[in-house]
Design a protein around this motif. Structure first.
Motif, short mmCIF file in Angstrom:
data_model
loop_
_atom_site.label_atom_id
_atom_site.label_comp_id
_atom_site.label_asym_id
_atom_site.label_seq_id
_atom_site.Cartn_x
_atom_site.Cartn_y
_atom_site.Cartn_z
N ILE B 167 0.84 -1.20 0.00
CA ILE B 167 0.00 0.00 0.00
C ILE B 167 0.88 1.25 0.00
CG2 ILE B 167 -1.53 1.35 1.51
CD1 ILE B 167 -2.94 -1.39 2.15
N ALA B 168 1.92 1.25 0.84
CA ALA B 168 2.84 2.39 0.86
C ALA B 168 3.48 2.59 -0.51
CB ALA B 168 3.90 2.19 1.94
N ARG B 169 3.84 1.48 -1.16
CA ARG B 169 4.50 1.57 -2.47
C ARG B 169 3.55 2.08 -3.56
NH1 ARG B 169 5.50 -3.83 -3.76
NH2 ARG B 169 3.74 -3.73 -5.20
N ILE B 170 2.32 1.57 -3.56
CA ILE B 170 1.33 2.04 -4.56
C ILE B 170 1.13 3.55 -4.41
CG2 ILE B 170 -1.06 1.88 -5.37
CD1 ILE B 170 -1.12 -0.99 -4.09
N MET B 171 0.99 3.99 -3.19
CA MET B 171 0.77 5.42 -2.94
C MET B 171 2.01 6.24 -3.34
SD MET B 171 -1.30 5.02 0.67
CE MET B 171 -2.02 6.64 0.81
N ALA B 172 3.19 5.74 -2.97
CA ALA B 172 4.43 6.45 -3.29
C ALA B 172 4.55 6.66 -4.80
CB ALA B 172 5.64 5.67 -2.76
N LYS B 173 4.17 5.65 -5.57
CA LYS B 173 4.35 5.74 -7.03
C LYS B 173 3.48 6.81 -7.67
CE LYS B 173 6.45 1.33 -7.91
NZ LYS B 173 6.31 0.01 -8.56
N GLN B 174 2.39 7.20 -6.99
CA GLN B 174 1.56 8.29 -7.54
C GLN B 174 2.36 9.58 -7.63
OE1 GLN B 174 -1.08 6.90 -8.67
NE2 GLN B 174 -0.61 5.08 -7.44
N TYR B 175 3.40 9.71 -6.84
CA TYR B 175 4.23 10.93 -6.82
C TYR B 175 5.60 10.69 -7.44
CZ TYR B 175 2.05 14.84 -4.26
OH TYR B 175 1.31 15.95 -3.89
N LYS B 176 5.80 9.55 -8.06
CA LYS B 176 7.13 9.20 -8.57
C LYS B 176 7.71 10.30 -9.45
CE LYS B 176 9.74 5.60 -10.99
NZ LYS B 176 9.73 4.20 -11.43
N GLU B 177 6.93 10.73 -10.43
CA GLU B 177 7.47 11.72 -11.37
C GLU B 177 7.72 13.06 -10.70
OE1 GLU B 177 5.39 11.94 -15.10
OE2 GLU B 177 5.20 9.76 -15.18
N GLN B 178 7.00 13.33 -9.64
CA GLN B 178 7.11 14.62 -8.97
C GLN B 178 8.41 14.75 -8.15
OE1 GLN B 178 5.07 16.64 -9.97
NE2 GLN B 178 3.14 15.59 -10.44
N THR B 179 9.03 13.62 -7.84
CA THR B 179 10.22 13.70 -6.97
C THR B 179 11.49 14.12 -7.73
OG1 THR B 179 10.78 11.36 -7.29
CG2 THR B 179 9.36 11.89 -5.41
N GLY B 180 11.41 14.17 -9.07
CA GLY B 180 12.57 14.64 -9.86
C GLY B 180 13.80 13.80 -9.58
N PRO B 181 14.96 14.44 -9.34
CA PRO B 181 16.21 13.68 -9.21
C PRO B 181 16.24 12.77 -7.97
CG PRO B 181 16.57 15.99 -8.61
CD PRO B 181 15.19 15.90 -9.21
N TRP B 182 15.39 13.07 -6.96
CA TRP B 182 15.39 12.25 -5.73
C TRP B 182 14.95 10.82 -6.00
CZ3 TRP B 182 14.26 17.46 -3.85
CH2 TRP B 182 15.11 17.89 -2.80
N VAL B 183 14.33 10.56 -7.13
CA VAL B 183 13.89 9.20 -7.44
C VAL B 183 15.02 8.20 -7.22
CG1 VAL B 183 14.41 9.30 -9.94
CG2 VAL B 183 12.59 7.80 -9.11
N ALA B 184 16.26 8.64 -7.44
CA ALA B 184 17.43 7.76 -7.30
C ALA B 184 17.69 7.36 -5.85
CB ALA B 184 18.67 8.45 -7.86
N PHE B 185 17.21 8.17 -4.88
CA PHE B 185 17.46 7.90 -3.45
C PHE B 185 16.30 7.16 -2.78
CE2 PHE B 185 20.64 11.51 -2.11
CZ PHE B 185 21.53 11.07 -3.08
N LEU B 186 15.19 6.98 -3.49
CA LEU B 186 13.97 6.46 -2.87
C LEU B 186 13.75 5.02 -3.34
CD1 LEU B 186 12.00 9.76 -3.40
CD2 LEU B 186 12.61 8.82 -1.16
N LYS B 187 14.17 4.08 -2.49
CA LYS B 187 14.15 2.67 -2.88
C LYS B 187 12.77 2.19 -3.29
CE LYS B 187 17.99 1.07 -0.04
NZ LYS B 187 18.33 0.37 1.20
N ILE B 188 11.75 2.73 -2.61
CA ILE B 188 10.39 2.28 -2.85
C ILE B 188 9.96 2.54 -4.30
CG2 ILE B 188 9.18 4.39 -2.17
CD1 ILE B 188 7.28 2.52 -0.54
N LEU B 189 10.59 3.51 -4.95
CA LEU B 189 10.22 3.84 -6.33
C LEU B 189 10.94 2.96 -7.35
CD1 LEU B 189 10.14 7.73 -6.14
CD2 LEU B 189 8.24 6.14 -5.90
N GLN B 190 11.89 2.16 -6.88
CA GLN B 190 12.62 1.26 -7.79
C GLN B 190 11.97 -0.12 -7.86
OE1 GLN B 190 14.93 3.23 -8.89
NE2 GLN B 190 14.83 4.63 -7.17
N GLN B 191 11.00 -0.38 -6.97
CA GLN B 191 10.45 -1.74 -6.87
C GLN B 191 9.34 -1.97 -7.88
OE1 GLN B 191 9.40 -2.10 -2.74
NE2 GLN B 191 11.50 -1.86 -2.06
#
Lengths: 191, 191
Positions: B167-191
């Motif tokens: 559930i945390a991962r599904i919700m996190a992905k709604q903002y994936k594009e909004q995080t810009g370069p930080w996507v590289a530091f957020l493990k939950i967005l790589q799964q």
């Protein structure tokens, strides 16, 4: 062929990308403290003081990390971005500060610290009265260079969710051996 | 060398394996409904009705799946294991039943269903008065064959934590594009 084509349409529609909004960001930010307090207060120490082996973090360590972020990272940086006078260079965030800062405290204490700091930070965020004109204002991240306010606040939200998932994973692993053959069906135990 | 040796000691100690207990299992099982209600009730639909793209599940779908587990899986199987008269063969669990069962319901309704079913199941579990003599009693899983009561209840707990992380991962992905370069530091967005 037809099935593949349909799946590609869904992928192209990019169903999972929300527009950024302060209100929808606060919806998550304000829920995290209560969620963590409901999950963790009063629970047995084995769930919260064990880690995933080696040098990994326990749940206690993760909460300490969230406290340090409230103290030194998110709102400090947001204020630098929107301020007309402050410097725009962000300080480096210390990912290990919690090992010193949380010493001698109980989980309940650091959870209480987190809740108080988060609520104060949400109040500060609201008082900035951010409008769409502010969304693309920038600060200077030590690794990435220029980052926008939208990217910072979105990352704050995703960072919460990332650590909620991590906490669930650390706890799940305490029972890994107990699940027997089901380990194969439980994705969280493969990570 | 010394550092490596120390790490190996920690790994061998297997710090992250708890002994099974009914009480410590219930500590998680009883917290999940309140955690989900605090996270999800009243939140914007975009957080809960969007998915991770393609045929993946939304948060709404996950809650429906948890409801179906309470109705047909965990306690039904636990009762089969400890019963002196019931058949020991478990029915196959339908991983897609929620798409039919949740139709026309709101998220608040299925969360309420989950909370009520879970609390009733914890009460049933307590009434079984399980002792250590029951821990290794078995039922027959359609894929794994013989599984113990310990393995079933441990899996119930880890299954909760797995879906909290999802559930945390599904919700996190709604903002994936909004995080810009930080996507590289957020493990939950790589799964």
């Amino acid at each position: 062929m037809f099935y593949v084509a349909l799946k590609n349409v869904a992928a192209n529609k990019n169903l999972y990308s929300m527009e950024f909004s302060i209100d929808k960001s606060v919806e998550i930010l304000e829920r995290t403290p209560a969620l963590l307090e409901h999950l963790l207060n009063g629970i047995s120490n084995e769930w919260t003081l064990n880690n995933e082996g080696g040098e990994t973090w326990s749940v206690f360590d993760v909460i300490g990390h969230l406290v340090h972020g409230e103290q030194t990272d998110w709102m400090v940086r947001a204020e630098q971005i929107v301020s007309k006078t402050a410097g725009k260079n962000f300080s480096t965030f210390d990912r290990f500060a919690q090992f010193e800062n949380s010493k001698g405290k109980t989980l309940e204490q650091i959870l209480g610290d987190f809740t108080a700091l988060r609520m104060a930070n949400i109040e500060k965020l609201r008082q900035l009265n951010i409008t769409e004109d502010d969304f693309n204002k920038t600060g200077i991240h030590p690794t990435f260079g220029a980052v926008t306010l939208t990217q910072l606040i979105s990352t704050w939200v995703v960072h919460d969710l990332d650590h909620i998932a991590q906490i669930a994973r650390i706890m799940a692993k305490q029972y890994k051996e107990q699940t027997g053959p089901w380990v194969a069906f439980l994705k969280i135990l493969q990570q």
